[in-house]
Scaffold this motif. Sequence first.
Motif, PDB file in Angstrom:
ATOM      1  N   GLU A 116      52.167  21.873 -24.694  1.00 48.68           N
ATOM      2  CA  GLU A 116      52.064  21.112 -23.818  1.00 48.68           C
ATOM      3  C   GLU A 116      52.239  19.730 -24.520  1.00 48.68           C
ATOM      4  O   GLU A 116      53.222  18.799 -24.504  1.00 48.68           O
ATOM      5  CB  GLU A 116      50.969  21.174 -22.911  1.00 48.68           C
ATOM      6  CG  GLU A 116      51.001  19.504 -22.336  1.00 48.68           C
ATOM      7  CD  GLU A 116      49.914  19.690 -21.186  1.00 48.68           C
ATOM      8  OE1 GLU A 116      49.510  18.630 -19.601  1.00 48.68           O
ATOM      9  OE2 GLU A 116      48.544  20.686 -21.381  1.00 48.68           O
ATOM     10  N   ASN A 117      52.013  19.834 -25.612  1.00 47.79           N
ATOM     11  CA  ASN A 117      51.364  18.502 -26.277  1.00 47.79           C
ATOM     12  C   ASN A 117      52.672  17.727 -27.611  1.00 47.79           C
ATOM     13  O   ASN A 117      53.816  16.869 -26.914  1.00 47.79           O
ATOM     14  CB  ASN A 117      50.545  18.523 -27.436  1.00 47.79           C
ATOM     15  CG  ASN A 117      50.305  16.423 -27.978  1.00 47.79           C
ATOM     16  OD1 ASN A 117      50.502  15.598 -27.751  1.00 47.79           O
ATOM     17  ND2 ASN A 117      49.771  16.425 -28.840  1.00 47.79           N
ATOM     18  N   ARG A 153      54.077  19.123 -17.341  1.00 50.73           N
ATOM     19  CA  ARG A 153      52.439  19.289 -17.655  1.00 50.73           C
ATOM     20  C   ARG A 153      52.372  20.564 -16.390  1.00 50.73           C
ATOM     21  O   ARG A 153      51.432  20.970 -15.996  1.00 50.73           O
ATOM     22  CB  ARG A 153      52.031  18.099 -16.254  1.00 50.73           C
ATOM     23  CG  ARG A 153      50.595  18.139 -16.160  1.00 50.73           C
ATOM     24  CD  ARG A 153      49.376  18.527 -17.260  1.00 50.73           C
ATOM     25  NE  ARG A 153      48.376  18.138 -16.756  1.00 50.73           N
ATOM     26  CZ  ARG A 153      47.190  17.919 -17.976  1.00 50.73           C
ATOM     27  NH1 ARG A 153      47.837  17.915 -19.005  1.00 50.73           N
ATOM     28  NH2 ARG A 153      45.968  17.940 -17.603  1.00 50.73           N
ATOM     29  N   THR A 183      45.566  19.622 -13.807  1.00 54.45           N
ATOM     30  CA  THR A 183      43.737  19.350 -13.942  1.00 54.45           C
ATOM     31  C   THR A 183      44.446  20.572 -15.469  1.00 54.45           C
ATOM     32  O   THR A 183      44.555  20.839 -15.495  1.00 54.45           O
ATOM     33  CB  THR A 183      43.272  19.415 -13.092  1.00 54.45           C
ATOM     34  OG1 THR A 183      42.684  21.021 -12.737  1.00 54.45           O
ATOM     35  CG2 THR A 183      42.808  18.215 -12.073  1.00 54.45           C
ATOM     36  N   GLY A 184      43.206  20.101 -16.267  1.00 53.89           N
ATOM     37  CA  GLY A 184      42.470  20.492 -16.964  1.00 53.89           C
ATOM     38  C   GLY A 184      42.759  20.128 -18.658  1.00 53.89           C
ATOM     39  O   GLY A 184      43.595  19.024 -18.876  1.00 53.89           O
ATOM     40  N   THR A 185      42.221  20.279 -20.079  1.00 53.80           N
ATOM     41  CA  THR A 185      42.974  20.086 -21.386  1.00 53.80           C
ATOM     42  C   THR A 185      44.647  19.491 -21.785  1.00 53.80           C
ATOM     43  O   THR A 185      45.441  20.516 -20.383  1.00 53.80           O
ATOM     44  CB  THR A 185      42.236  20.798 -22.561  1.00 53.80           C
ATOM     45  OG1 THR A 185      42.485  21.850 -22.526  1.00 53.80           O
ATOM     46  CG2 THR A 185      40.962  20.319 -22.172  1.00 53.80           C
ATOM     47  N   VAL A 186      44.948  19.230 -22.916  1.00 49.46           N
ATOM     48  CA  VAL A 186      46.344  19.498 -23.319  1.00 49.46           C
ATOM     49  C   VAL A 186      46.308  20.294 -24.676  1.00 49.46           C
ATOM     50  O   VAL A 186      45.059  19.895 -25.454  1.00 49.46           O
ATOM     51  CB  VAL A 186      46.583  17.948 -23.511  1.00 49.46           C
ATOM     52  CG1 VAL A 186      48.119  17.860 -23.990  1.00 49.46           C
ATOM     53  CG2 VAL A 186      46.835  16.824 -22.553  1.00 49.46           C
ATOM     54  N   GLY A 187      47.081  21.510 -24.584  1.00 50.58           N
ATOM     55  CA  GLY A 187      46.786  22.008 -25.384  1.00 50.58           C
ATOM     56  C   GLY A 187      48.359  21.349 -26.929  1.00 50.58           C
ATOM     57  O   GLY A 187      48.667  20.299 -26.070  1.00 50.58           O
ATOM     58  N   HIS A 239      50.154  23.856 -16.566  1.00 47.55           N
ATOM     59  CA  HIS A 239      49.342  24.336 -15.753  1.00 47.55           C
ATOM     60  C   HIS A 239      49.351  24.585 -15.265  1.00 47.55           C
ATOM     61  O   HIS A 239      49.185  25.274 -14.115  1.00 47.55           O
ATOM     62  CB  HIS A 239      48.600  22.781 -16.073  1.00 47.55           C
ATOM     63  CG  HIS A 239      48.336  22.537 -16.761  1.00 47.55           C
ATOM     64  ND1 HIS A 239      46.406  22.250 -17.604  1.00 47.55           N
ATOM     65  CD2 HIS A 239      48.152  21.437 -17.792  1.00 47.55           C
ATOM     66  CE1 HIS A 239      46.332  21.948 -18.530  1.00 47.55           C
ATOM     67  NE2 HIS A 239      47.521  21.329 -18.432  1.00 47.55           N
TER      68      HIS A 239
END
Length: 397
Positions: free
Chosen positions: A298-299, A282, A291-295, A286
Amino acid sequence: MAANLALTLAAAALAWRHRDRGGTGDPGLVGGIAIAALGIGLAIAAIVPPAFAVLAPLAALGLLLAAARVDPLVPARLTLLPVIVLLALAIRPLSDVALALGVSLLWEELPYLHLPSAGDAARLLLLPALALLAAGAGQRPLFGPARRLILPAATAVAILGLYVLLKQPLAIASPEAFVARGFAERALLGDLALLAGWLLWTRHRPLATALATLALARILWFDLLGLNPVLVPQRVGTLPLCNAATLHLALAALLVRRLPGLPRRSLVAALLTLAATLATIRQIAHGTLLTGTVGIAENWGYSAAMLALAILWLWRGLAVRSADLRRFGLALLTLTTLKVFLIDASALEGVLRILSFMGLGGALIGIGWAYRRFVTPVDAAPARSPTGSPQSSTLRG
């Protein structure tokens, strides 16, 4: 002041006249010492500034300890007096600390605003509690039957006073300060508690267990739930591996692993290791704010890291013959497989989806072969006769 001094001298003279009755619990000896100690405490309280009023009961405690050489029954009968006075002086800072802890349990970001001053914490909480603990360690019969209550209470008060002092350097008193230093301070306090538990593990098991449990509860309640930096903005650092999130969870996993006798320590250490691994991915994705969405990248990074950790656990489990590590590795491998098939592959199309399935399938085949090859102990193989052929399990006539 003069009347107080006269009463103190009269009580001391009475105790001196009855000094030959030590060990009998003589009222004149015990009462004279008690009144003299009270008079000394009142005299000191009248002389010193209010900020140093705590010296009064400490001086009385010192006199009672000295009187133990005359009559061993004195400490057991009278040392509750300075203890009660110390607790009375500590009521206000203790109530402030209780309020701060209460709002922090509700995930309040600025409990520092409710804490007492550092001076009050040191004078009225930490130093008196340490004095009681030192006196109890030096004179084991000091508190009599109340020892089992007084010493744990003094330990708790000392920890609370130290907690207040440890909150002072960063002084998180604004939302901006919380974002900048909130997670680092929380990680430091939790790791210090866990480290203290590890250092005390062989010396004082109940206290060490309490500190370790407190540290793990803080990690669960604050770091993973209410104040998780993934949900609440907090800076963890810019370096991929040397950041507060990774180091905090990795150090906790290492210390838990080194606490023999801690319930479920292998499982707790494994979960902390997994959390540290995911926190690293993570942070790489980032930066200092998690904080933020999962791309997509990253997934897939999570899947690759989980697969690598599963293989590592399986390898170590086979190498050191640890059933726990093998079970953790297989469980994580199963979880990773489900994640890839149900989540990761759904975002791919065509050749990429086929290649991902082929890669994962090849990895699973290799892991299964290695597991079957090495998990069976060598001594489980059938015994052989001196001629090299397997021996029969039955005798033939």
